[in-house]
Design an enzyme around this catalytic site. Sequence first.
Site, PDB file in Angstrom:
ATOM      1  N   HIS A  29       0.878  -1.178   0.000  1.00  0.00           N
ATOM      2  CA  HIS A  29       0.000   0.000   0.000  1.00  0.00           C
ATOM      3  C   HIS A  29       0.915   1.228   0.000  1.00  0.00           C
ATOM      4  O   HIS A  29       2.000   1.192   0.602  1.00  0.00           O
ATOM      5  CB  HIS A  29      -0.804   0.148   1.282  1.00  0.00           C
ATOM      6  CG  HIS A  29      -1.660  -0.987   1.713  1.00  0.00           C
ATOM      7  ND1 HIS A  29      -1.182  -2.080   2.379  1.00  0.00           N
ATOM      8  CD2 HIS A  29      -3.008  -1.165   1.640  1.00  0.00           C
ATOM      9  CE1 HIS A  29      -2.180  -2.900   2.693  1.00  0.00           C
ATOM     10  NE2 HIS A  29      -3.301  -2.366   2.248  1.00  0.00           N
ATOM     11  N   ASP A  47       2.392   2.011   3.378  1.00  0.00           N
ATOM     12  CA  ASP A  47       3.428   1.130   3.932  1.00  0.00           C
ATOM     13  C   ASP A  47       4.820   1.625   3.579  1.00  0.00           C
ATOM     14  O   ASP A  47       5.782   1.298   4.269  1.00  0.00           O
ATOM     15  CB  ASP A  47       3.356  -0.295   3.345  1.00  0.00           C
ATOM     16  CG  ASP A  47       1.975  -0.894   3.389  1.00  0.00           C
ATOM     17  OD1 ASP A  47       1.230  -0.561   4.318  1.00  0.00           O
ATOM     18  OD2 ASP A  47       1.658  -1.704   2.487  1.00  0.00           O
ATOM     19  N   GLU A  98      -9.110 -13.841   0.720  1.00  0.00           N
ATOM     20  CA  GLU A  98      -8.225 -14.046   1.879  1.00  0.00           C
ATOM     21  C   GLU A  98      -8.814 -15.098   2.818  1.00  0.00           C
ATOM     22  O   GLU A  98     -10.009 -15.075   3.125  1.00  0.00           O
ATOM     23  CB  GLU A  98      -8.035 -12.714   2.614  1.00  0.00           C
ATOM     24  CG  GLU A  98      -7.130 -12.845   3.829  1.00  0.00           C
ATOM     25  CD  GLU A  98      -6.640 -11.502   4.344  1.00  0.00           C
ATOM     26  OE1 GLU A  98      -6.333 -10.615   3.518  1.00  0.00           O
ATOM     27  OE2 GLU A  98      -6.577 -11.335   5.576  1.00  0.00           O
ATOM     28  N   ASP A 131      -4.933 -14.006  -0.736  1.00  0.00           N
ATOM     29  CA  ASP A 131      -4.166 -13.560   0.414  1.00  0.00           C
ATOM     30  C   ASP A 131      -4.133 -14.739   1.368  1.00  0.00           C
ATOM     31  O   ASP A 131      -5.150 -15.122   1.958  1.00  0.00           O
ATOM     32  CB  ASP A 131      -4.824 -12.340   1.082  1.00  0.00           C
ATOM     33  CG  ASP A 131      -4.351 -11.032   0.465  1.00  0.00           C
ATOM     34  OD1 ASP A 131      -3.612 -11.083  -0.539  1.00  0.00           O
ATOM     35  OD2 ASP A 131      -4.735  -9.965   0.984  1.00  0.00           O
TER      36      ASP A 131
END
Length: 435
Positions: free
Chosen positions: A99, A102, A266, A294
């Site tokens: 992201h 981050d 995910e 994920d």
Amino acid sequence: MTEFFAGIDRIAHEGPESTNPLAFRHYDPDEVVLGKRMEEHLRFAVAYWHSLAFEGLDPFGGRTFDRPWYGDDMDHARLKADVAFELFSKLGVPYFCFHDADVRPEGASHAESTARLNAIADHFETKMAETGVKLLWGTANLFSNRRFMAGAATNPDPDVFAYAAATIKANMDVTQRLGGENYVLWGGREGYETLLNTDLGAELDQMGRMLSLVVEYKHKIGFKGAILLEPKPQEPTKHQYDFDVATCYGFLKRYGLEDEVKVNIEVGHAFLAGHSFEHELAMARTLGIFGSIDMNRNDIQCGWDTDHFPNDPREATLAYYQILKAGGFTTGGTNFDAKIRRQSLDPVDLFHGHILGMDTCARGLKAAAAMIGDGTHDAFVADRYAGWQGAEAQAMLKGERSLDQIADRVISEGIEPQPRSGRQEYLEGLVNRFV
Ligand code: XLS
Ligand code: NI
Ligand code: NI
């Protein structure tokens, strides 16, 4: 190259008999499984946020990790990037994901944040060329900053919608520049805390518009990757609109985007929605929107998204079985959206986490491939539905029989269906033969 992980060499495959904790026992990138190298099947990615940005916080306590790149300026961000690429290379993963938040400190304005993102992307370009590590997907963090507390696309304030759109544009540009193979949208604040202050219809239309803008922009800039929604039912928001795969599909249909957008599924999110991971994978492949995963797991005793590294080969087998059935990954891959525990303080713990995850997935892939090669399971399911190949069954299915015609046939032929065993325990045992 930094030497943050001094004393740790590139992780090698040593085989199932190895007792070296810093070696792969099952993941061998070059081993051929169903005609393809394992590395190309699994397409592993490290998640920048968990492995580099997470500081060990939990709801009752702050930072437990101690890393030299924690800090709010660009020098720290560059050091973080250097260590990130040291980690990726030593693990031998082909991909990473990030992201904006981050990788760069937030600026004083949108323009400054974007300039910082672009500067880090320049640095990434150099590191990617040096190491050969590629970008699986990029995404925008539209949930941490307080401006997004009431949603990004679904905010009651159109200025927040505009700010979010500008942020997505900047992240799509960077993702494209870095050769990213997908762009992900996870709507952690796209939902509501209470219906008492929420206009549901307005919010869904806003979210549909934002996704349409993203798809239009993808075509405008010629981005070749896939746009992926990441379903999650709740957390941080009480109710999130991208609840699960089936809900996302209904949403995509409603806004005419079902051929443009796929899903990033995910494990922990499936669980929070009351499903198994393989349910979500099977649903996505059936609906034709399977994109990427994920990989992680939840602690069953605590009701939130704990993002543990996966450790259960049987669960991984059932997951990769569905993925292989879907034809495997095309642009997608296995992103470890997983973090080491807050007591796992040492740099080497990042290796233990990823080696655990990579070996678990490799075992799952091999077991799933063996199950497919064996064919017993496929044959069982085909046989269970074999009656549908009959002429009358096909005529019913294709809409060539009306309700009253079917009723007449039941009476004239004296049809009395004979129940057959579903053989669940036999099938569960069959799976265990391959794990
Ligand atoms: C949070 C999500 C998030 C997305 C990317 O639960 O899993 O990490 O994968 O925004
Ligand atoms: Ni995720
Ligand atoms: Ni998650």
